[in-house]
Write an enzyme that holds these catalytic residues in place. Sequence first.
Site, short mmCIF file in Angstrom:
data_model
loop_
_atom_site.label_atom_id
_atom_site.label_comp_id
_atom_site.label_asym_id
_atom_site.label_seq_id
_atom_site.Cartn_x
_atom_site.Cartn_y
_atom_site.Cartn_z
N LYS A 173 5.89 21.61 -11.23
CA LYS A 173 7.28 21.31 -11.61
C LYS A 173 7.44 21.50 -13.12
CE LYS A 173 10.59 17.51 -11.66
NZ LYS A 173 10.81 16.06 -11.44
N ILE A 195 5.15 -2.69 8.66
CA ILE A 195 6.27 -2.55 7.72
C ILE A 195 6.36 -1.12 7.20
CG2 ILE A 195 7.14 -3.30 5.45
CD1 ILE A 195 5.97 -6.06 6.00
N GLY A 224 0.82 -1.22 0.00
CA GLY A 224 0.00 0.00 0.00
C GLY A 224 0.85 1.26 0.00
N PRO A 233 14.33 21.02 -18.79
CA PRO A 233 12.92 21.46 -18.75
C PRO A 233 11.98 20.43 -19.37
CG PRO A 233 14.02 22.41 -20.67
CD PRO A 233 15.04 21.50 -20.01
N VAL A 246 9.37 8.16 0.39
CA VAL A 246 9.98 9.19 -0.45
C VAL A 246 9.35 9.03 -1.84
CG1 VAL A 246 12.16 9.64 0.71
CG2 VAL A 246 11.93 7.60 -0.69
#
Length: 508
Positions: free
Chosen positions: A84, A48, A18, A102, A53
Amino acid sequence: MDTIEDQGSIKRVVILGGGTAGWMTAAALSHRLAGRGVEIELIESDAIGIVGVGEATLPHIRAFNTAMGIDEQALIDRTQATFKLGIQFVDWGRPGDAYIHPFGAYGEPIEGIDFHQVWAARRAGGDVTPLDDYSYPVRAAEACRFQRPTSDAGSPLSTFSYAFQFDASLYAAFLREVSCGRGVVRTEGKVVEHHLDAETGHVAALTLEGGRCIEGDLFVDCSGFRGRLIAQALDTGFEDWSHWLPCDSAFAVPCQTVAPVGPYTRATARQAGWQWRIPLQHRTGNGLVFPSAYLSDEAAQRTLMSNLEGPALAEPRRLSFRTGRRRRLWDRNVVAIGLSGGFLEPLESTSIYLIQLGITTLLDLFPDQAGMADDAREYNAIMALEFDRIRDFLVLHYVANQRDEPFWREMREMAWPDSLSAKVEAFVSRGLLPDYDVGVFHPPSWLAVLIGQNIVPRGWDPRVDRLDAGRLSAKLGGLRGAVRNAVDGTPDHMSFIRAKGRPMRGAV
Ligand SMILES: Cc1cc2nc3c(=O)[nH]c(=O)nc-3n(C[C@H](O)[C@H](O)[C@H](O)COP(=O)(O)OP(=O)(O)OC[C@H]3O[C@@H](n4cnc5c(N)ncnc54)[C@H](O)[C@@H]3O)c2cc1C
């Protein structure tokens, strides 16, 4: 009694894990398989936990979210996302260098000739205008400005795309809510045993701590680096690429976000390895990715913590990994998606893209029992090609350096993948860029990194020499002016986020 059609259909999909991979898979499958009588159960273990990240994405994530019926503004609000426009690489060529890769084009073709060919010829003739002056996303990112692209083909605002930087834990939680709302059954528990079918070798069932047994026809292994099914149950081999990509460790730590918040991720080369900075609305994610053979944990932590822009919000967390991929990402009735399938390293934010590709390819091929081996072969060929091409692109960043430290010298001098050498030679001799249908990185991406790291073409398209010099200068001046004007009219990135896509006073 089953009909003939029913005999081979997949009726139960079990997703193990998950994290981002598991919940992206659950959200997509529950959307696309709705009404086809397929039950989906996801098992995850709070004990767990998730890797936590993985916060910088590529523009493809938008198409995925749209196809899954996920509203973009809801995503931004729920995950504290920022926009972004690319990745800034600092100190990668020589210390002191900086460039942005870019999500967009440089200039435009001139009389049918690729723009960079024109730029390379002018550069050789003494024109020092940076390539970046022809890129709206580069100049907008540097100015910390953002707006969505438009469809006006004559404007620099139509030449780019965008992605998000978001809180990985919030993204998984958001997708969990979406998936469960669409009927996915979530089971909390730890898988402690697997059962293989004696005849086919397929995974037949998983047993949880406490004894509950969960059966399935198709298993999606999203269990992270451990590869609980693909590696531990099926022992599918691993193709190790650590000789090309030797970073094997990271420390990650959030810090307070310091204004201004730029719409880009930053990757700064350090003595050995590199440091990321990913600004979100509520905090900034940071991490040092490093090769443990060259840098001690103590030195790595020191480097990371002494280069934060704001006060740290937690203790640094250590992660270990091995770069490479499973020899087969789909083996028997197990498809490995996410870190269980492989990891190249986070330099170009490609992991979530590979998750997305794995899911969409699985859905395109969605198997029945009889054809599963053929579907698996096709899936493995597609995924292997993508992994290989991303690998070459990542290796380019390391080998094209002019730094002096032992790690960087060794990276420069190592044996490159043959496929990469051929690409770089073609660029240097004639300005040719890799351009193929499969593969996430297109010519402008290669151009950004090659030029950004001081690899310049010695030759170019001979048609450039026949262009009228005066008309060409006027054309180039016009392109630069259009980029400047578009950037000047673009709102501040954080103001754009706060306005939630509503028109802003003074914005174009
Ligand atoms: C240092 C670093 C930086 C990264 N940065 C980026 C980035 O910027 N952009 C990007 O695209 N990607 C990035 N990634 C990759 C990204 O983090 C992952 O692709 C993404 O988080 C998906 O992880 P996952 O879901 O595969 O695994 P995990 O998050 O590890 O989830 C595994 C799940 O499996 C469950 N599980 C495991 N074993 C069992 C068991 N026995 N029983 C029950 N449940 C089990 C766990 O509970 C968990 O829910 C980065 C990775 C690292 C290491």
